[in-house]
Write an enzyme that holds these catalytic residues in place. Structure first.
Site, short mmCIF file in Angstrom:
data_model
loop_
_atom_site.label_atom_id
_atom_site.label_comp_id
_atom_site.label_asym_id
_atom_site.label_seq_id
_atom_site.Cartn_x
_atom_site.Cartn_y
_atom_site.Cartn_z
N GLU A 46 0.62 -1.38 0.03
CA GLU A 46 -0.62 -0.05 -0.36
C GLU A 46 0.76 1.17 0.75
O GLU A 46 0.43 2.39 -0.01
CB GLU A 46 -0.66 0.05 1.11
CG GLU A 46 -2.06 -1.26 1.28
CD GLU A 46 -2.65 -0.99 2.67
OE1 GLU A 46 -2.23 -0.53 3.62
OE2 GLU A 46 -3.93 -1.84 2.44
N GLU A 85 7.33 -21.54 8.45
CA GLU A 85 7.40 -20.92 9.63
C GLU A 85 9.09 -21.00 10.77
O GLU A 85 9.09 -20.52 11.30
CB GLU A 85 6.12 -20.66 10.60
CG GLU A 85 5.91 -21.88 11.15
CD GLU A 85 4.87 -20.99 12.16
OE1 GLU A 85 4.90 -21.14 13.84
OE2 GLU A 85 3.62 -20.58 12.12
#
Length: 325
Positions: A106, A137
């Protein structure tokens, strides 16, 4: 009689030790705790569940506010690195990684940053954005490899995001970044976490147990979104990417944003629609240049020169264009 080989890597006997240790570790985390008072939530009326969840969400903003000092210190350090040409790199797994990718994506349309200036790394790579990548992870080596692929430099900033504060991929990335002289920030929801210990700027938001035990996409995820919003937005304000509270570096890449650019110039200058249209046309749609041509009473070329001399900081350029400036 057949026998079972328990010596292999996938043996449940061999893995019991690490799993037992991990269970004990998770038991100590507030984000993994179970709310006994919500053990009957599945029997509650729908509106009652919604109100309960809303009440839980209301805890988040004050918890983030309690860390304002730590967040501000991180912002100032990030802005200084970025002003010197450094990049802002978010690192995380699962929800945390996706939120980092979201915030990074963004920044170009909001602040006209280069796509490589704010980057989101997620354990498991781009495929993990919309699908779970098993074991990603836990892959510490992948974290180092991902930073190597970026060519991480000392002027960069790495922000590790992990609700538990113990995600191996994220902690390894922050530790690696610190070794290479980069600025490090750790965002977690468990005070005293390994991530916080690894980071120069720990930001630990204590949001407590989740409505659904261990579902850290809820309060912890909301806290992460608020913190990342704050880090990037305030860093961009410090770097002169705004004029007051106006997004003067907005990229006019579609009709909605072109209309917003026109409105921003109107709000910044108080000029009428025709004058704003002429200023934007003369500046090639660049909002800062258009504002400066109106407020500074200079042409587009001089406005662009002044902005360049002021490092793109519109307020400084307006002051420089003023009589005696």
């Amino acid at each position: 009689m057949a026998t079972t080989d328990t010596s292999g890597a996938d043996s449940p006997v061999q893995s019991e030790g690490p799993i037992r240790d991990l269970r004990a570790d998770l038991t100590s985390l507030a984000t993994e705790a179970r709310r006994s008072d919500l053990s009957g939530i599945d029997r509650m009326a729908t509106e009652a569940i919604v109100r309960t969840m809303n009440a839980e969400d209301a805890i988040v903003a004050p918890a983030v506010g309690a860390a304002a000092g730590a967040i501000a210190a991180a912002v100032d350090a990030i802005a200084a690195r970025m002003a010197a040409g450094g990049r802002l790199v978010y690192v995380g797994a699962g929800t945390a990684g996706r939120l980092g990718v979201l915030d990074a994506s963004e920044c170009p349309p909001t602040f006209n940053t280069d796509p490589e200036q704010v980057i989101g790394l997620i354990a498991g790579g781009p495929a993990a954005i919309d699908s779970a990548v098993e074991g990603a992870e836990d892959d510490e080596r992948a974290a180092v490899a991902d930073l190597d692929a970026l060519g991480l430099a000392a002027e960069d900033t790495v922000v590790g995001v992990s609700a538990s504060g113990r995600t191996p991929y994220t902690v390894a990335a922050v530790a690696c970044a610190a070794e290479r002289g980069a600025l490090t920030v750790g965002v977690s929801s468990n005070p005293g976490s390994p991530l916080g210990a690894a980071a120069a700027h720990p930001i630990e938001i204590d949001t407590g147990p989740e409505l659904l035990a261990g579902s850290t996409r809820l309060k912890a995820g909301t806290a992460q979104k608020l913190v990342l919003n704050t880090l990037s937005t305030v860093a961009m304000i410090r770097m002169g990417k705004t004029y007051g509270n106006l997004m003067v570096d907005v990229r006019s890449s579609n009709e909605k944003l072109r209309a917003r650019a026109h409105r921003i110039v109107e709000m910044a200058t108080g000029a009428g629609g025709d004058e704003v249209h002429r200023a934007l046309s003369a500046s090639g749609g660049d909002v800062k240049t258009a504002i400066l041509t109106i407020l500074g009473r200079v042409d587009a070329a001089e406005a662009a020169r002044l902005l360049g001399a002021c490092g793109g900081r519109l307020r400084e350029a307006v002051e420089a264009a003023a009589p005696g400036g």
